[in-house]
Design a protein around this motif. Sequence first.
Motif, mmCIF file in Angstrom:
data_model
loop_
_atom_site.group_PDB
_atom_site.id
_atom_site.type_symbol
_atom_site.label_atom_id
_atom_site.label_comp_id
_atom_site.label_asym_id
_atom_site.label_seq_id
_atom_site.Cartn_x
_atom_site.Cartn_y
_atom_site.Cartn_z
ATOM 1 N N THR A 121 0.821 -1.224 0.000
ATOM 2 C CA THR A 121 0.000 0.000 0.000
ATOM 3 C C THR A 121 0.848 1.265 0.000
ATOM 4 O OG1 THR A 121 -0.174 -0.177 2.409
ATOM 5 C CG2 THR A 121 -1.980 -1.095 1.107
ATOM 6 N N ASP A 122 2.102 1.172 0.500
ATOM 7 C CA ASP A 122 2.971 2.350 0.522
ATOM 8 C C ASP A 122 3.751 2.527 -0.779
ATOM 9 O OD1 ASP A 122 4.853 0.340 0.632
ATOM 10 O OD2 ASP A 122 5.749 0.961 2.533
ATOM 11 N N GLY A 123 3.497 1.647 -1.744
ATOM 12 C CA GLY A 123 4.155 1.770 -3.042
ATOM 13 C C GLY A 123 5.433 0.973 -3.190
ATOM 14 N N SER A 124 5.975 0.442 -2.100
ATOM 15 C CA SER A 124 7.185 -0.377 -2.185
ATOM 16 C C SER A 124 6.824 -1.773 -2.690
ATOM 17 C CB SER A 124 7.868 -0.464 -0.823
ATOM 18 O OG SER A 124 7.009 -1.062 0.128
ATOM 19 N N PRO A 125 7.770 -2.450 -3.355
ATOM 20 C CA PRO A 125 7.437 -3.750 -3.940
ATOM 21 C C PRO A 125 7.282 -4.858 -2.890
ATOM 22 C CG PRO A 125 9.754 -3.237 -4.303
ATOM 23 C CD PRO A 125 9.135 -2.013 -3.701
ATOM 24 N N GLN A 126 6.235 -5.641 -3.040
ATOM 25 C CA GLN A 126 6.001 -6.809 -2.205
ATOM 26 C C GLN A 126 6.493 -8.077 -2.894
ATOM 27 O OE1 GLN A 126 4.992 -7.529 0.755
ATOM 28 N NE2 GLN A 126 4.142 -9.608 0.709
ATOM 29 N N LEU A 127 6.303 -8.123 -4.216
ATOM 30 C CA LEU A 127 6.593 -9.348 -4.961
ATOM 31 C C LEU A 127 7.071 -9.035 -6.363
ATOM 32 C CD1 LEU A 127 6.264 -12.480 -5.517
ATOM 33 C CD2 LEU A 127 3.897 -11.967 -6.147
ATOM 34 N N TYR A 128 8.147 -9.716 -6.781
ATOM 35 C CA TYR A 128 8.576 -9.719 -8.175
ATOM 36 C C TYR A 128 8.280 -11.095 -8.751
ATOM 37 C CZ TYR A 128 11.395 -5.388 -7.862
ATOM 38 O OH TYR A 128 11.815 -4.076 -7.724
ATOM 39 N N VAL A 129 7.647 -11.113 -9.922
ATOM 40 C CA VAL A 129 7.443 -12.357 -10.664
ATOM 41 C C VAL A 129 8.320 -12.288 -11.901
ATOM 42 C CG1 VAL A 129 5.788 -13.852 -11.840
ATOM 43 C CG2 VAL A 129 5.081 -12.553 -9.811
ATOM 44 N N MET A 130 9.182 -13.301 -12.081
ATOM 45 C CA MET A 130 10.185 -13.227 -13.131
ATOM 46 C C MET A 130 10.239 -14.523 -13.931
ATOM 47 S SD MET A 130 13.147 -11.455 -10.754
ATOM 48 C CE MET A 130 14.172 -10.903 -12.114
ATOM 49 N N ASP A 131 10.596 -14.387 -15.214
ATOM 50 C CA ASP A 131 10.823 -15.548 -16.071
ATOM 51 C C ASP A 131 12.307 -15.877 -16.083
ATOM 52 O OD1 ASP A 131 8.128 -15.976 -17.642
ATOM 53 O OD2 ASP A 131 8.489 -13.808 -17.654
ATOM 54 N N ILE A 132 12.612 -17.160 -16.080
ATOM 55 C CA ILE A 132 14.002 -17.599 -16.182
ATOM 56 C C ILE A 132 14.085 -18.675 -17.267
ATOM 57 C CG2 ILE A 132 14.639 -17.031 -13.815
ATOM 58 C CD1 ILE A 132 14.183 -19.915 -13.043
ATOM 59 N N PRO A 133 15.275 -18.938 -17.802
ATOM 60 C CA PRO A 133 15.398 -19.939 -18.869
ATOM 61 C C PRO A 133 14.872 -21.305 -18.452
ATOM 62 C CG PRO A 133 17.408 -18.640 -18.687
ATOM 63 C CD PRO A 133 16.559 -18.272 -17.508
ATOM 64 N N THR A 134 14.343 -22.016 -19.432
ATOM 65 C CA THR A 134 13.772 -23.329 -19.143
ATOM 66 C C THR A 134 14.818 -24.299 -18.618
ATOM 67 O OG1 THR A 134 12.516 -25.184 -20.031
ATOM 68 C CG2 THR A 134 14.114 -24.149 -21.523
ATOM 69 N N LEU A 135 14.392 -25.147 -17.680
ATOM 70 C CA LEU A 135 15.245 -26.207 -17.150
ATOM 71 C C LEU A 135 14.759 -27.575 -17.612
ATOM 72 C CD1 LEU A 135 15.705 -24.861 -13.511
ATOM 73 C CD2 LEU A 135 17.374 -24.808 -15.373
ATOM 74 N N VAL A 136 13.854 -27.565 -18.600
ATOM 75 C CA VAL A 136 13.371 -28.828 -19.167
ATOM 76 C C VAL A 136 14.507 -29.479 -19.944
ATOM 77 C CG1 VAL A 136 11.808 -29.887 -20.829
ATOM 78 C CG2 VAL A 136 10.983 -28.084 -19.321
ATOM 79 N N SER A 137 14.673 -30.778 -19.753
ATOM 80 C CA SER A 137 15.705 -31.524 -20.450
ATOM 81 C C SER A 137 15.064 -32.651 -21.238
ATOM 82 C CB SER A 137 16.713 -32.116 -19.455
ATOM 83 O OG SER A 137 17.580 -33.027 -20.084
ATOM 84 N N ALA A 138 15.523 -32.842 -22.461
ATOM 85 C CA ALA A 138 14.987 -33.922 -23.289
ATOM 86 C C ALA A 138 15.285 -35.287 -22.699
ATOM 87 C CB ALA A 138 15.569 -33.833 -24.706
ATOM 88 N N SER A 139 16.382 -35.371 -21.908
ATOM 89 C CA SER A 139 16.778 -36.652 -21.317
ATOM 90 C C SER A 139 16.156 -36.885 -19.954
ATOM 91 C CB SER A 139 18.301 -36.720 -21.195
ATOM 92 O OG SER A 139 18.771 -35.680 -20.363
ATOM 93 N N ASP A 140 15.389 -35.869 -19.462
ATOM 94 C CA ASP A 140 14.709 -35.992 -18.172
ATOM 95 C C ASP A 140 15.659 -36.185 -16.999
ATOM 96 O OD1 ASP A 140 12.156 -35.682 -19.189
ATOM 97 O OD2 ASP A 140 11.957 -37.817 -19.633
ATOM 98 N N ASP A 141 16.913 -35.742 -17.132
ATOM 99 C CA ASP A 141 17.849 -35.917 -16.017
ATOM 100 C C ASP A 141 18.389 -34.581 -15.527
ATOM 101 O OD1 ASP A 141 19.479 -35.178 -18.077
ATOM 102 O OD2 ASP A 141 20.885 -36.865 -17.895
ATOM 103 N N THR A 142 17.656 -33.519 -15.787
ATOM 104 C CA THR A 142 18.102 -32.189 -15.359
ATOM 105 C C THR A 142 18.167 -32.110 -13.849
ATOM 106 O OG1 THR A 142 17.136 -31.160 -17.304
ATOM 107 C CG2 THR A 142 17.561 -29.725 -15.432
ATOM 108 N N ASP A 143 19.272 -31.652 -13.343
ATOM 109 C CA ASP A 143 19.390 -31.358 -11.911
ATOM 110 C C ASP A 143 18.985 -29.910 -11.730
ATOM 111 O OD1 ASP A 143 20.197 -30.619 -9.375
ATOM 112 O OD2 ASP A 143 21.946 -31.926 -9.390
ATOM 113 N N ALA A 144 17.755 -29.696 -11.276
ATOM 114 C CA ALA A 144 17.222 -28.331 -11.215
ATOM 115 C C ALA A 144 18.024 -27.438 -10.295
ATOM 116 C CB ALA A 144 15.765 -28.381 -10.769
ATOM 117 N N GLU A 145 18.520 -27.981 -9.193
ATOM 118 C CA GLU A 145 19.246 -27.146 -8.243
ATOM 119 C C GLU A 145 20.561 -26.677 -8.861
ATOM 120 O OE1 GLU A 145 20.185 -27.063 -3.501
ATOM 121 O OE2 GLU A 145 19.805 -28.973 -4.465
ATOM 122 N N THR A 146 21.240 -27.581 -9.575
ATOM 123 C CA THR A 146 22.469 -27.203 -10.258
ATOM 124 C C THR A 146 22.174 -26.153 -11.316
ATOM 125 O OG1 THR A 146 23.439 -29.373 -9.871
ATOM 126 C CG2 THR A 146 24.390 -28.053 -11.632
#
Length: 318
Positions: A121-146
Amino acid sequence: MAAYSFIDNINDFFSTGYFTEDFQKKVFDKSGYSQEGIKELCTRFSALRQQYNRYKQAVTSRYAREKDKERETFDFNSKLLECLGYYKATVKEQPAAILSLPIGENGAQQDVPVRIVCNRTDGSPQLYVMDIPTLVSASDDTDAETGFAELGLDRLVTHIFSLPEQEHPRYILMSSGNMVFFMDADKWERGAYLRFDIERLLVETTQSAMRNYFALFYLLVSREALAAIGDTPLMQQLEEESYKNAYEVTKDLKEGVILAVETLANEALYYMKHIAHRPFGKKHIEADGTTVYDETDDDFEAEVKDDCLTIVYRLLFI
């Protein structure tokens, strides 16, 4: 399959005593939604499974270029965010805000788009919603944390939360299509955040017993949960409950250790006096040459306490 396996509670974002088998019930109860309301929340995601399958097929195609993957990820994120109650997102070329941060090579300034900004209500940001590059892997072995670290997203989050207090948001929500990351400024210093596996969520909710996971996901990262105007956000309420739980567990543990130490010390005193019939206490030689043992001596009591603590801690690791 473990309960809530689509949620990774990284570095105890929620305390382990709070993020338990009944976590879903805690969230639903705190939200105030009725059973009918929970079912209605789930219907918001009815088309998402088919949309995700099309998205994954597109970004894992051998013919998909990086700009194609970027566009497909943005479009799928739009559908996901609409399920979560965010207003229809801006087009990719018109972000809600652009941050200039020193995350480029050798600390060079780099523009970072923010898709959605939700203000207090005071105009300061509460939340940022952001897009990041896809972590989908064709081999289904993506380590998301890495992938999160390799993409430099940990540095990005740190820089955002390091902005002046009136400029940085309380929360950041990042979506990579198949993964959603949620960070709270107060918990980021210890590396705590939540990671949601969208593909696993879509698989789990094919089982009727897990259908309400859609509502659980909504109540954790929706606009309503993170940036409700005029009310304390549901996420903040849940975090407060989690903190109280952690405090109570710590308090109970402390009281338990004190009781265990006192019990051991009293049993040792009883054994030495009534069973072993041996002196027990700090040895003193009186002026007349007699030997006495003072069990109330401060140094002796400290030694007994330390010995009892050692025994208790050893028992904990048996």
